[in-house]
Design a protein around this motif. Structure first.
Motif, PDB file in Angstrom:
ATOM      1  N   GLN A  86       0.815  -1.208   0.000  1.00 46.81           N
ATOM      2  CA  GLN A  86       0.000   0.000   0.000  1.00 46.81           C
ATOM      3  C   GLN A  86       0.854   1.266   0.000  1.00 46.81           C
ATOM      4  OE1 GLN A  86      -3.095  -0.169  -0.411  1.00 46.81           O
ATOM      5  NE2 GLN A  86      -4.216   1.533   0.509  1.00 46.81           N
ATOM      6  N   ARG A  87       2.036   1.171   0.579  1.00 50.14           N
ATOM      7  CA  ARG A  87       2.917   2.327   0.682  1.00 50.14           C
ATOM      8  C   ARG A  87       4.330   1.959   0.259  1.00 50.14           C
ATOM      9  NH1 ARG A  87       1.458   5.087   6.553  1.00 50.14           N
ATOM     10  NH2 ARG A  87      -0.756   5.475   6.171  1.00 50.14           N
ATOM     11  N   GLN A  88       5.098   2.984  -0.040  1.00 52.13           N
ATOM     12  CA  GLN A  88       6.522   2.817  -0.318  1.00 52.13           C
ATOM     13  C   GLN A  88       7.319   3.645   0.693  1.00 52.13           C
ATOM     14  OE1 GLN A  88       6.908   4.037  -4.433  1.00 52.13           O
ATOM     15  NE2 GLN A  88       6.820   1.912  -5.128  1.00 52.13           N
ATOM     16  N   VAL A  89       8.430   3.088   1.083  1.00 54.22           N
ATOM     17  CA  VAL A  89       9.281   3.796   2.037  1.00 54.22           C
ATOM     18  C   VAL A  89      10.687   3.918   1.466  1.00 54.22           C
ATOM     19  CG1 VAL A  89       7.993   3.098   4.090  1.00 54.22           C
ATOM     20  CG2 VAL A  89       9.829   1.644   3.249  1.00 54.22           C
ATOM     21  N   TYR A  90      11.355   5.003   1.824  1.00 50.40           N
ATOM     22  CA  TYR A  90      12.717   5.256   1.372  1.00 50.40           C
ATOM     23  C   TYR A  90      13.581   5.648   2.564  1.00 50.40           C
ATOM     24  CZ  TYR A  90      10.613   5.450  -3.280  1.00 50.40           C
ATOM     25  OH  TYR A  90       9.923   5.138  -4.434  1.00 50.40           O
ATOM     26  N   ALA A  91      14.804   5.254   2.490  1.00 47.36           N
ATOM     27  CA  ALA A  91      15.769   5.626   3.531  1.00 47.36           C
ATOM     28  C   ALA A  91      16.895   6.424   2.882  1.00 47.36           C
ATOM     29  CB  ALA A  91      16.333   4.391   4.231  1.00 47.36           C
ATOM     30  N   SER A  92      17.178   7.595   3.414  1.00 49.09           N
ATOM     31  CA  SER A  92      18.289   8.420   2.933  1.00 49.09           C
ATOM     32  C   SER A  92      19.335   8.525   4.031  1.00 49.09           C
ATOM     33  CB  SER A  92      17.793   9.811   2.535  1.00 49.09           C
ATOM     34  OG  SER A  92      17.204  10.469   3.656  1.00 49.09           O
ATOM     35  N   VAL A  93      20.571   8.681   3.621  1.00 48.58           N
ATOM     36  CA  VAL A  93      21.679   8.739   4.577  1.00 48.58           C
ATOM     37  C   VAL A  93      22.349  10.100   4.499  1.00 48.58           C
ATOM     38  CG1 VAL A  93      23.822   7.672   5.361  1.00 48.58           C
ATOM     39  CG2 VAL A  93      22.058   6.265   4.288  1.00 48.58           C
ATOM     40  N   LYS A  94      22.411  10.782   5.613  1.00 47.10           N
ATOM     41  CA  LYS A  94      23.162  12.021   5.749  1.00 47.10           C
ATOM     42  C   LYS A  94      24.227  11.795   6.822  1.00 47.10           C
ATOM     43  CE  LYS A  94      19.215  14.932   4.478  1.00 47.10           C
ATOM     44  NZ  LYS A  94      18.338  16.057   4.900  1.00 47.10           N
ATOM     45  N   THR A  95      24.970  12.808   7.116  1.00 47.23           N
ATOM     46  CA  THR A  95      25.970  12.702   8.173  1.00 47.23           C
ATOM     47  C   THR A  95      25.787  13.841   9.170  1.00 47.23           C
ATOM     48  OG1 THR A  95      27.592  13.969   6.897  1.00 47.23           O
ATOM     49  CG2 THR A  95      27.673  11.572   6.693  1.00 47.23           C
ATOM     50  N   LYS A  96      26.176  13.586  10.380  1.00 43.47           N
ATOM     51  CA  LYS A  96      26.176  14.616  11.410  1.00 43.47           C
ATOM     52  C   LYS A  96      27.434  14.460  12.251  1.00 43.47           C
ATOM     53  CE  LYS A  96      23.304  11.910  14.624  1.00 43.47           C
ATOM     54  NZ  LYS A  96      22.054  11.910  15.416  1.00 43.47           N
ATOM     55  N   ASN A  97      27.780  15.511  12.944  1.00 40.45           N
ATOM     56  CA  ASN A  97      29.014  15.529  13.721  1.00 40.45           C
ATOM     57  C   ASN A  97      28.713  15.214  15.178  1.00 40.45           C
ATOM     58  OD1 ASN A  97      31.258  16.957  15.387  1.00 40.45           O
ATOM     59  ND2 ASN A  97      32.089  16.837  13.317  1.00 40.45           N
ATOM     60  N   VAL A  98      29.321  14.162  15.672  1.00 39.29           N
ATOM     61  CA  VAL A  98      29.193  13.774  17.082  1.00 39.29           C
ATOM     62  C   VAL A  98      30.596  13.681  17.669  1.00 39.29           C
ATOM     63  CG1 VAL A  98      28.420  12.006  18.718  1.00 39.29           C
ATOM     64  CG2 VAL A  98      27.043  12.520  16.704  1.00 39.29           C
ATOM     65  N   SER A 100      33.221  15.464  17.147  1.00 44.12           N
ATOM     66  CA  SER A 100      34.228  15.606  16.083  1.00 44.12           C
ATOM     67  C   SER A 100      34.329  14.364  15.200  1.00 44.12           C
ATOM     68  CB  SER A 100      35.606  15.935  16.670  1.00 44.12           C
ATOM     69  OG  SER A 100      35.560  17.129  17.423  1.00 44.12           O
ATOM     70  N   VAL A 101      33.315  13.528  15.214  1.00 41.35           N
ATOM     71  CA  VAL A 101      33.290  12.329  14.364  1.00 41.35           C
ATOM     72  C   VAL A 101      32.061  12.406  13.467  1.00 41.35           C
ATOM     73  CG1 VAL A 101      33.224   9.813  14.314  1.00 41.35           C
ATOM     74  CG2 VAL A 101      34.404  10.989  16.182  1.00 41.35           C
ATOM     75  N   ASN A 102      32.251  12.245  12.167  1.00 42.97           N
ATOM     76  CA  ASN A 102      31.132  12.239  11.229  1.00 42.97           C
ATOM     77  C   ASN A 102      30.463  10.869  11.253  1.00 42.97           C
ATOM     78  OD1 ASN A 102      31.457  14.908  10.313  1.00 42.97           O
ATOM     79  ND2 ASN A 102      33.059  14.280   8.881  1.00 42.97           N
ATOM     80  N   VAL A 103      29.207  10.847  11.680  1.00 45.08           N
ATOM     81  CA  VAL A 103      28.466   9.595  11.810  1.00 45.08           C
ATOM     82  C   VAL A 103      27.230   9.657  10.913  1.00 45.08           C
ATOM     83  CG1 VAL A 103      29.290   9.277  14.161  1.00 45.08           C
ATOM     84  CG2 VAL A 103      27.112  10.439  13.775  1.00 45.08           C
ATOM     85  N   PRO A 104      26.687   8.502  10.515  1.00 45.45           N
ATOM     86  CA  PRO A 104      25.512   8.503   9.633  1.00 45.45           C
ATOM     87  C   PRO A 104      24.255   8.946  10.361  1.00 45.45           C
ATOM     88  CG  PRO A 104      26.066   6.267  10.285  1.00 45.45           C
ATOM     89  CD  PRO A 104      27.165   7.141  10.807  1.00 45.45           C
ATOM     90  N   ASP A 105      23.372   9.579   9.590  1.00 48.66           N
ATOM     91  CA  ASP A 105      22.063   9.994  10.105  1.00 48.66           C
ATOM     92  C   ASP A 105      21.022   9.500   9.105  1.00 48.66           C
ATOM     93  OD1 ASP A 105      19.966  11.163  11.407  1.00 48.66           O
ATOM     94  OD2 ASP A 105      20.380  13.194  10.679  1.00 48.66           O
ATOM     95  N   PHE A 106      20.346   8.401   9.439  1.00 52.55           N
ATOM     96  CA  PHE A 106      19.378   7.801   8.532  1.00 52.55           C
ATOM     97  C   PHE A 106      18.028   8.509   8.645  1.00 52.55           C
ATOM     98  CE2 PHE A 106      21.905   3.701   9.271  1.00 52.55           C
ATOM     99  CZ  PHE A 106      22.720   3.970   8.185  1.00 52.55           C
ATOM    100  N   GLN A 107      17.482   8.865   7.490  1.00 54.79           N
ATOM    101  CA  GLN A 107      16.170   9.510   7.437  1.00 54.79           C
ATOM    102  C   GLN A 107      15.168   8.545   6.804  1.00 54.79           C
ATOM    103  OE1 GLN A 107      15.644  12.500   8.795  1.00 54.79           O
ATOM    104  NE2 GLN A 107      17.829  12.720   9.327  1.00 54.79           N
ATOM    105  N   PHE A 108      14.002   8.448   7.426  1.00 50.72           N
ATOM    106  CA  PHE A 108      12.961   7.517   6.990  1.00 50.72           C
ATOM    107  C   PHE A 108      11.831   8.312   6.338  1.00 50.72           C
ATOM    108  CE2 PHE A 108       8.930   5.369   7.945  1.00 50.72           C
ATOM    109  CZ  PHE A 108       9.149   4.143   7.356  1.00 50.72           C
ATOM    110  N   THR A 109      11.465   7.929   5.102  1.00 50.99           N
ATOM    111  CA  THR A 109      10.417   8.637   4.378  1.00 50.99           C
ATOM    112  C   THR A 109       9.331   7.660   3.951  1.00 50.99           C
ATOM    113  OG1 THR A 109      12.048  10.192   3.513  1.00 50.99           O
ATOM    114  CG2 THR A 109       9.910  10.163   2.444  1.00 50.99           C
ATOM    115  N   ASP A 110       8.085   8.002   4.253  1.00 53.36           N
ATOM    116  CA  ASP A 110       6.930   7.189   3.885  1.00 53.36           C
ATOM    117  C   ASP A 110       6.171   7.935   2.789  1.00 53.36           C
ATOM    118  OD1 ASP A 110       4.635   5.736   3.641  1.00 53.36           O
ATOM    119  OD2 ASP A 110       4.237   5.576   5.783  1.00 53.36           O
ATOM    120  N   THR A 111       5.991   7.288   1.615  1.00 53.60           N
ATOM    121  CA  THR A 111       5.343   7.952   0.485  1.00 53.60           C
ATOM    122  C   THR A 111       3.833   7.741   0.458  1.00 53.60           C
ATOM    123  OG1 THR A 111       5.681   6.020  -0.946  1.00 53.60           O
ATOM    124  CG2 THR A 111       7.421   7.699  -0.909  1.00 53.60           C
ATOM    125  N   GLY A 112       3.311   7.070   1.472  1.00 58.19           N
ATOM    126  CA  GLY A 112       1.870   6.839   1.506  1.00 58.19           C
ATOM    127  C   GLY A 112       1.095   8.109   1.808  1.00 58.19           C
TER     128      GLY A 112
END
Length: 218
Positions: A86-98, A100-112
């Motif tokens: 019924q729905r589609q979901v997407y995951a995007s990856v950004k980075t953030k600083n923790v 002084s270390v660049n770590v991934p920041d996963f974003q969840f998107t629901d297209t429903g």
């Protein structure tokens, strides 16, 4: 402890004292960074454990529901009910600083569509256990992404902690003691030279006084 091979001069002594002061400040800053990293690392470990427990509970609920639904429904009906999502979901990856270390920041998107249900089937020929499993699956993916983000952040922080620990140890047990020993050696050498020069000057003075006396007597 080894000493640096430098000329025992006052200029070199001044340079070494500045290097020692810089190394001492750097050592303190790195120790503070290491302690803060450890604190954040332990917080993430606890968060990782909590997320894993939640995810395992949700997955157990999903599997149990699908098992019961598979027993109550025909295989063809179950596969047909789940064939078209019924729905589609997407995951995007950004980075953030923790720390002084660049770590991934996963974003969840629901297209429903907002307010639209998540069930890709009608309720006439499906079981309630299937509905519960599909509903539980809606919460599984965000948990999985969050867990993956926390685990990767934990791994990167662990690597940074190890790098920082090696730098702290190198400063504490190698560079700072070597600089201190070299400064001590140069200081002793300069003091010895000053004493030698003073003794030489006193000897010259005595010789000059003796020559003056001898000239007066003649």
């Amino acid at each position: 402890m080894a000493v640096l091979q430098v000329n025992p001069t006052r200029m070199e002594l001044s340079k070494l004292k500045k290097r020692l002061a810089t190394s001492t400040r750097g050592h303190k800053l790195l120790k503070d960074k290491r302690d803060d990293l450890m604190k954040k690392f332990l917080e993430l470990i606890r968060e990782n454990m909590d997320l894993r427990v939640q995810l395992e509970e949700k997955m157990a609920q999903v599997y149990a529901g699908f098992v019961v639904a598979g027993a109550a429904m025909e295989d063809a009906s179950l596969q047909e009910a789940l064939m078209l999502p019924q729905r589609q979901v997407y995951a995007s990856v950004k980075t953030k600083n923790v720390m002084s270390v660049n770590v991934p920041d996963f974003q969840f998107t629901d297209t429903g569509d907002e307010g639209r249900d998540i069930y890709p089937y009608g309720f006439a020929f499906t079981s309630g256990e299937l509905d519960a499993s599909v509903d539980a699956l809606q919460e599984v993916l965000p948990l999985m992404l969050k867990l993956a983000q926390v685990e990767k952040t934990t791994q990167l922080l662990a690597e940074e902690i190890e790098k920082t620990r090696r730098r702290v140890n190198a400063l504490e047990y190698v560079q700072i003691p070597t600089l201190q020993e070299t400064i001590k050696s140069i200081t002793m050498k300069l003091d010895e030279n000053e004493r030698s020069n003073l003794a030489r000057l006193m000897k010259i003075k005595d010789m000059m006084i003796a020559q003056q006396r001898q000239a007066l007597e003649e």
